[in-house]
Write an enzyme that holds these catalytic residues in place. Structure first.
Site, PDB file in Angstrom:
ATOM      1  N   ASN A  12     -10.212  24.250  23.554  1.00 26.75           N
ATOM      2  CA  ASN A  12      -8.685  24.575  22.851  1.00 26.75           C
ATOM      3  C   ASN A  12      -7.747  23.266  22.708  1.00 26.75           C
ATOM      4  OD1 ASN A  12      -6.261  25.715  22.378  1.00 26.75           O
ATOM      5  ND2 ASN A  12      -5.998  26.270  24.487  1.00 26.75           N
ATOM      6  N   TRP A  13      -7.614  23.004  21.395  1.00 24.27           N
ATOM      7  CA  TRP A  13      -6.577  22.006  21.203  1.00 24.27           C
ATOM      8  C   TRP A  13      -5.328  22.135  21.313  1.00 24.27           C
ATOM      9  CZ3 TRP A  13      -9.110  20.150  15.580  1.00 24.27           C
ATOM     10  CH2 TRP A  13     -10.380  19.852  15.824  1.00 24.27           C
ATOM     11  N   LYS A  14      -4.866  23.372  21.371  1.00 26.56           N
ATOM     12  CA  LYS A  14      -3.454  23.643  21.597  1.00 26.56           C
ATOM     13  C   LYS A  14      -2.732  23.301  20.504  1.00 26.56           C
ATOM     14  CE  LYS A  14      -4.111  24.015  26.604  1.00 26.56           C
ATOM     15  NZ  LYS A  14      -3.644  24.044  27.815  1.00 26.56           N
ATOM     16  N   HIS A 104      -4.053  33.778  26.405  1.00 23.85           N
ATOM     17  CA  HIS A 104      -4.004  32.234  27.219  1.00 23.85           C
ATOM     18  C   HIS A 104      -2.745  32.547  28.049  1.00 23.85           C
ATOM     19  CE1 HIS A 104      -3.785  28.018  28.074  1.00 23.85           C
ATOM     20  NE2 HIS A 104      -4.953  27.831  27.846  1.00 23.85           N
ATOM     21  N   GLU A 106      -0.533  30.340  28.495  1.00 25.93           N
ATOM     22  CA  GLU A 106       0.674  29.708  27.855  1.00 25.93           C
ATOM     23  C   GLU A 106       1.530  30.942  26.858  1.00 25.93           C
ATOM     24  OE1 GLU A 106      -1.125  25.303  27.936  1.00 25.93           O
ATOM     25  OE2 GLU A 106      -1.161  26.504  26.126  1.00 25.93           O
ATOM     26  N   GLU A 174      -9.143  31.377  33.850  1.00 30.76           N
ATOM     27  CA  GLU A 174      -8.339  30.032  33.791  1.00 30.76           C
ATOM     28  C   GLU A 174      -7.437  30.236  34.902  1.00 30.76           C
ATOM     29  OE1 GLU A 174      -8.415  27.701  30.143  1.00 30.76           O
ATOM     30  OE2 GLU A 174      -7.051  29.444  29.718  1.00 30.76           O
ATOM     31  N   GLY A 180      -4.542  21.946  33.551  1.00 30.48           N
ATOM     32  CA  GLY A 180      -3.492  20.642  33.271  1.00 30.48           C
ATOM     33  C   GLY A 180      -3.178  19.923  34.592  1.00 30.48           C
ATOM     34  N   GLY A 241      -9.462  22.334  28.149  1.00 29.24           N
ATOM     35  CA  GLY A 241      -8.141  21.919  27.416  1.00 29.24           C
ATOM     36  C   GLY A 241      -7.952  20.536  26.942  1.00 29.24           C
ATOM     37  N   GLY A 242      -7.467  19.870  27.876  1.00 28.16           N
ATOM     38  CA  GLY A 242      -7.042  18.426  27.704  1.00 28.16           C
ATOM     39  C   GLY A 242      -8.269  17.786  27.233  1.00 28.16           C
TER      40      GLY A 242
END
Length: 263
Positions: A12-14, A104, A106, A174, A180, A241-242
């Site tokens: 997931n590049w966000k 997600h 976020e 998650e 993060g 993620g990151g």
């Protein structure tokens, strides 16, 4: 009877990488994975770029016949109409997206998406032939108040009530407290929750659906810890993620069979 589930490593590049950067990234990722074809055939790899990158990714994957999947980071509950800023599942399907991330943390936090909205988006995704990656997870406060699995299981049950037993879905656990933070759940914690989620799938959709549905772990996943998660029977991959923004790191995660000594 348990069935074989192809592991899925999803990045997931966000809100990172523009369309030109996405082209360079996908080219390098595909080249890196091509050097490990034996691993590549054992693991499905997918990327989730920003919406503005999807056409570029589609063109590259199609033209070069890359063994990569891709998908959207969100979609609208609506198919079309006066909904400024939203993206229809029909548009994602027209770009040959295989997957779409739904719910997600976020989106839940910053856009106030409720469990019912997540359920409605899941139905919209399935309506257009997309495979929804349904995210569930608890905050640190949730964990302290309700213990492990209670909140993610409750979130998933709302979605499952809206689905038929043959729905093709992926579930991603998650823990919000791990995303993060650099502090991942332990493999044992992940297995405990993923097992409870599979039990919920069994209760709502039946054993066949529970056995074929892949359940991913997400939250500070990296090459150094992926093998520990994948060693557990109910963890079928990772939503990264990151670390998915680093080609070398992400490709190493995708090669997790080497880390667990299975190839």
């Amino acid at each position: 009877m348990a069935v074989a589930r192809t592991p899925l490593i999803a990045g997931n590049w966000k809100m990172n990488l523009d369309h030109l950067q996405s082209i360079a990234f996908v080219q390098k990722l595909a080249w890196s994975l091509r050097d490990a074809k034996h691993d590549y055939g054992q693991v499905e790899v997918a990327v989730f770029p920003p919406f503005t990158d999807l056409r570029s990714v589609q063109t590259l994957v199609t033209a070069d016949k890359l063994e990569l999947r891709y998908g959207g980071q969100d979609l609208s509950v609506h198919d079309s109409g006066a909904y400024t800023g939203e993206t229809s599942g029909a548009f994602l399907a027209a770009l040959d997206c295989r997957y779409v991330i739904i719910g997600h943390s976020e989106r839940r936090q910053y856009h106030a998406e409720t469990d019912q909205v997540v359920a409605d988006k899941t139905v919209a995704a399935l309506r257009h032939g997309l495979v929804p990656v349904i995210c569930v997870g608890e905050t640190a406060d949730d964990l302290e108040q309700h213990g492990p699995s209670a909140v993610p299981v409750a979130q998933l049950r709302v979605v499952l009530e809206a689905l038929a037993s043959d729905a093709d879905i992926v579930v991603a656990y998650e823990p919000v407290w791990a995303i993060g933070s650099g502090q991942a759940a332990t493999p044992e914690q992940a297995q405990q929750v993923c097992s409870a989620l599979r039990q919920s799938l069994d209760e709502a959709l039946g054993d066949e659906a529970a056995q074929r549905t892949r359940i991913l772990y997400g939250g500070s996943v990296k090459a150094a810890n992926i093998a520990g998660f994948m060693a557990h029977k109910d963890v079928d991959g990772a939503l990264v993620g990151g670390a998915s923004l680093d080609v070398d790191e992400f490709s190493s995660i995708a090669r997790f069979p080497k880390h667990v000594g299975t190839v």
